[in-house]
Design a protein around this motif. Structure first.
Motif, mmCIF file in Angstrom:
data_model
loop_
_atom_site.group_PDB
_atom_site.id
_atom_site.type_symbol
_atom_site.label_atom_id
_atom_site.label_comp_id
_atom_site.label_asym_id
_atom_site.label_seq_id
_atom_site.Cartn_x
_atom_site.Cartn_y
_atom_site.Cartn_z
ATOM 1 N N LEU A 1 11.739 4.029 0.511
ATOM 2 C CA LEU A 1 11.820 5.223 1.351
ATOM 3 C C LEU A 1 10.491 5.961 1.506
ATOM 4 N N SER A 2 9.401 5.305 1.154
ATOM 5 C CA SER A 2 8.100 5.978 1.197
ATOM 6 C C SER A 2 7.624 6.284 2.610
ATOM 7 N N GLN A 3 8.243 5.632 3.620
ATOM 8 C CA GLN A 3 7.837 5.875 5.001
ATOM 9 C C GLN A 3 8.783 6.797 5.753
ATOM 10 N N GLU A 4 9.864 7.191 5.118
ATOM 11 C CA GLU A 4 10.887 7.965 5.834
ATOM 12 C C GLU A 4 10.742 9.465 5.650
ATOM 13 N N ASN B 1 0.822 -1.205 0.000
ATOM 14 C CA ASN B 1 0.000 0.000 0.000
ATOM 15 C C ASN B 1 0.858 1.258 0.000
ATOM 16 N N GLU B 2 2.044 1.169 0.604
ATOM 17 C CA GLU B 2 2.939 2.321 0.650
ATOM 18 C C GLU B 2 3.630 2.549 -0.697
ATOM 19 N N ASP C 1 8.482 14.810 -0.735
ATOM 20 C CA ASP C 1 9.878 14.381 -0.810
ATOM 21 C C ASP C 1 9.997 12.983 -1.404
ATOM 22 N N VAL C 2 9.058 12.108 -1.072
ATOM 23 C CA VAL C 2 9.052 10.757 -1.648
ATOM 24 C C VAL C 2 8.900 10.836 -3.161
#
Length: 389
Positions: free
Chosen positions: A316-319, A223-224, A324-325
């Motif tokens: 890196l979608s959660q960082e 999902n991310e 920014d992503v």
């Protein structure tokens, strides 16, 4: 300078044949947040659209029609897909909702709930820092929303035991995707009949992907990956692009997953492209670029899987915040050697924090790397470019 960048993109996309290498070079340094540049470029970079513009209309028409067919055949309950001929109807008379036969459409319908439950849970907390996914789409799926019954996937969810896959890896330490720190305070609410929230659309995309890829199915964290792609497609200023955001997103997501699917398949962890291989690549790069930081983390037994498992698996979608992503993905999608640059970004994230890492204890470093501090993303990307030398 911005106008010059826009002109470069206009020229790169206007000819009959797109120079892919030239487009990659342009996109690598960021796609302008104007018009349909990013939507179009991502479709090309992910292979959804070919380099010949003359093929685009036919490709989009065929793919969008195919996606609607997927919905009719795989989302709608048995007997409600609108395509049943008389033979199917007659056959359906023997296919009772309580049937447990292996060829029973109803049996499959209820089995789908096993992974649908996890999808429903995950999409209801997608990108909680923005309201976009809770808002109504302008283009709800007509054959789903203008009906009663269980055509809408969230209505089919029954709270049974979760048995769908997740990305936890035994023997790899703290790697479960549930280390994700972003959480919405409340579950997203489903829209009334005739309306659909964006998260409901994403739910359908993931459900269809799982149905069409039974060997992999749905894995927590997908999902991310789909979220930012759908956001770009459904936010495009071009009404035609927005109208078909769901179908276009599905095929772009499928294309991307074909390249990173090894990250989500445990049996391929050690293969080239598998998650263990990619984490080892990051560790080796860190060792080469900064042995002192590498040794500090090694001495603390702060293994890469404690932080980089999520970084790499979810691109890196959660960082970072969603804008920014999106900027990171401009560069990652442009990378001809897929995901080489992603590893350099991850390495840069560690090196930028070297002073803190060298003075921190184990617990502080775990917190630092699992909850990366706010930073100008251009600083990270510039540092990653410098690692190429």
């Amino acid at each position: 300078m911005f106008k010059a960048r826009v002109k470069e993109f206009e020229e790169a996309l206007e000819g009959p044949d797109i120079d892919i290498n030239a487009l990659r070079n342009l996109c690598f340094y960021g796609i302008p947040d104007i018009g349909s540049f990013r939507t179009t470029c991502w479709k090309i970079l992910l292979g959804y659209l070919g380099p010949k513009r003359s093929t685009w209309t036919e490709t989009l028409s065929k793919k969008r029609a195919l996606y609607r067919q997927f919905i009719e055949e795989l989302v709608l309950p048995p007997g409600l897909n609108g395509n049943d001929n008389q033979d199917n109807v007659n056959t359906g008379l023997n296919d009772h909702p309580l049937s447990e036969g292996p060829e029973s459409a109803w049996n499959t319908f209820f089995q789908d709930n096993e992974f649908l439950l996890q999808i429903d849970k995950d999409v209801r907390r997608l990108c909680p820092d923005i309201s976009f996914f809770q808002q109504a789409t302008e283009y709800p799926c007509d054959i789903v929303v203008h009906s009663k019954g269980e055509r809408r996937l969230h209505q089919r969810v029954v709270p049974t035991m979760l048995s769908s896959a997740n990305v936890e890896r035994k023997g790899l330490g703290i790697t479960k995707i549930n280390l994700i720190t972003k959480r919405s305070n409340e579950n997203y609410v489903a829209m009334d009949e005739g309306l659909e929230a964006h998260w409901e659309v994403v739910q359908r995309i993931l459900f269809l992907y799982a149905k069409l890829n039974p060997g992999q199915g749905y894995v927590q964290g997908m999902n991310e990956i789909v979220g930012p792609i759908y956001y770009i497609m459904a936010s495009d200023p071009d009404l035609e692009y927005r109208k078909y955001a769901e179908a276009d997103c599905f095929f772009c997501f499928t294309a991307l997953m074909s390249e990173i699917r090894d990250f989500f398949i445990k049996t391929l962890d050690d293969s080239e492209g598998g998650i263990k291989f990619m984490m080892a690549k990051l560790a080796n790069m860190l060792k080469e670029k900064d042995p002192e930081v590498y040794n500090k983390l090694k001495e603390q037994e702060l293994h890469p899987q404690y932080y980089s498992f999520r970084w790499i698996t979810l691109l890196l979608s959660q960082e970072f915040p969603l804008p920014d992503v999106v900027r990171i993905w401009d560069s990652v999608f442009s990378d001809e050697h897929r995901f080489e640059f992603l590893i350099r970004i991850c390495c840069s994230m560690i090196l930028i924090q070297r002073e803190l890492i060298l003075q921190n204890d184990f617990a502080s470093n775990v917190k630092l790397l699992q909850n990366y501090p706010p930073i100008d993303i251009n600083t990270v990307l510039s540092h990653a470019v410098s690692l190429n030398g």
